[in-house]
Design an enzyme around this catalytic site. Structure first.
Site, PDB file in Angstrom:
ATOM      1  N   ASN A  78      42.740  45.132  48.446  1.00  0.00           N
ATOM      2  CA  ASN A  78      42.244  44.367  47.291  1.00  0.00           C
ATOM      3  C   ASN A  78      42.637  42.891  47.320  1.00  0.00           C
ATOM      4  OD1 ASN A  78      41.142  46.733  46.197  1.00  0.00           O
ATOM      5  ND2 ASN A  78      43.177  47.298  45.425  1.00  0.00           N
ATOM      6  N   ARG A  79      42.839  42.378  48.524  1.00  0.00           N
ATOM      7  CA  ARG A  79      43.181  40.956  48.700  1.00  0.00           C
ATOM      8  C   ARG A  79      44.523  40.581  48.077  1.00  0.00           C
ATOM      9  NH1 ARG A  79      40.203  41.919  52.174  1.00  0.00           N
ATOM     10  NH2 ARG A  79      38.159  41.041  52.557  1.00  0.00           N
ATOM     11  N   LEU A  80      45.337  41.594  47.746  1.00  0.00           N
ATOM     12  CA  LEU A  80      46.666  41.307  47.182  1.00  0.00           C
ATOM     13  C   LEU A  80      47.689  41.301  48.321  1.00  0.00           C
ATOM     14  CD1 LEU A  80      46.567  43.325  43.829  1.00  0.00           C
ATOM     15  CD2 LEU A  80      46.046  40.921  44.262  1.00  0.00           C
TER      16      LEU A  80
END
Ligand SMILES: Cc1cc2nc3c(=O)[nH]c(=O)nc-3n(C[C@H](O)[C@H](O)[C@H](O)COP(=O)(O)O)c2cc1C
Length: 215
Positions: free
Chosen positions: A192-194
């Site tokens: 999630n692009r985290l």
């Protein structure tokens, strides 16, 4: 041309990087990551890195070089001191190195100062190279405009004759640079692009601070 790459997307899920597990010295984390990648992805050139320099034309320029040694002091690579990058470093020694190891979903970005290494160290490395690479270093006025490939190959043939049966001396225009880091950022891709990002900054000659950065 209108090539849409909007659907090129990958989820990064292989690993994590926690501040509490990160060592105090970033070179130790570099070493750990380097050998993990080298072990699990032997098909890639783990030691290939980009080095970006500021040219006198005002543009930054990246290109790939091979990391040949690293120590607590920094990262060593070899090149032609009269090349475009050699001249850029002479004018402004602030450089940026980066590694992208896509199999491991890892990136490392290093800001530092490039300095020529001692001549005897460059001599030692030059001597360890195969003869073909030694002649290649001499024959190429790296980054200069070349009239033709033939001209280069003819020059090589002449040099092979000149040094037949003899030791090939290191040319003074070719040698190593060490990039002494002032900041090293480790990036581990996460879902999630985290992503996990940890940045180390040099606070004194030997001390580093470390912080987690927002992805
Ligand atoms: C995988 C790879 C490894 C390379 N290794 C080196 C190297 O160790 N030293 C070097 O001078 N150029 C190396 N090159 C070539 C450089 O990318 C570049 O073309 C050359 O150094 C000239 O750059 P410059 O004109 O910006 O100075 C390598 C290129 C690739 C793709």
């Amino acid at each position: 041309m209108n090539t849409d790459l909007g659907n090129y997307r990958k989820s990064y899920e292989k690993n994590e990087l926690l501040l509490e597990n990160a060592p105090e010295n970033p070179m130790e984390l570099f070493q750990k990551w380097f050998f993990e990648v080298d072990k699990f992805f032997p098909e890639i050139e783990t030691n290939a890195m980009t080095i970006s320099t500021y040219g006198q034309d005002g543009f930054p320029k990246n290109r790939v070089v091979l990391l040949k040694k690293f120590t607590y002091e920094g990262f060593i690579f070899y090149t032609n001191y009269n090349s475009e990058k050699g001249k850029a470093i002479k004018n402004n020694p602030n450089v940026c190195l980066s590694f992208f190891w896509h199999g491991a979903e890892r990136q490392i970005i290093i800001k530092g100062k490039a300095k020529k290494i001692a001549e005897n160290l460059s001599d030692g490395y030059f001597e360890s190279r195969p003869r073909g690479s030694q002649l290649g270093a001499i024959v190429s006025n790296q980054s200069d405009i070349l009239e033709s490939r033939d001209a280069l190959e003819q020059k090589l043939v002449a040099l092979e004759k000149k040094y037949e049966g003899k030791e090939i001396p290191r040319p003074s225009f070719w040698g190593g640079f060490i990039v002494e880091p002032v900041e090293i950022e480790f990036w581990q891709g996460r879902p999630n692009r985290l992503h996990d990002r940890i940045r180390y900054s040099l606070t004194s000659d030997y001390d580093w601070s470390k912080n987690r950065l927002s992805p």
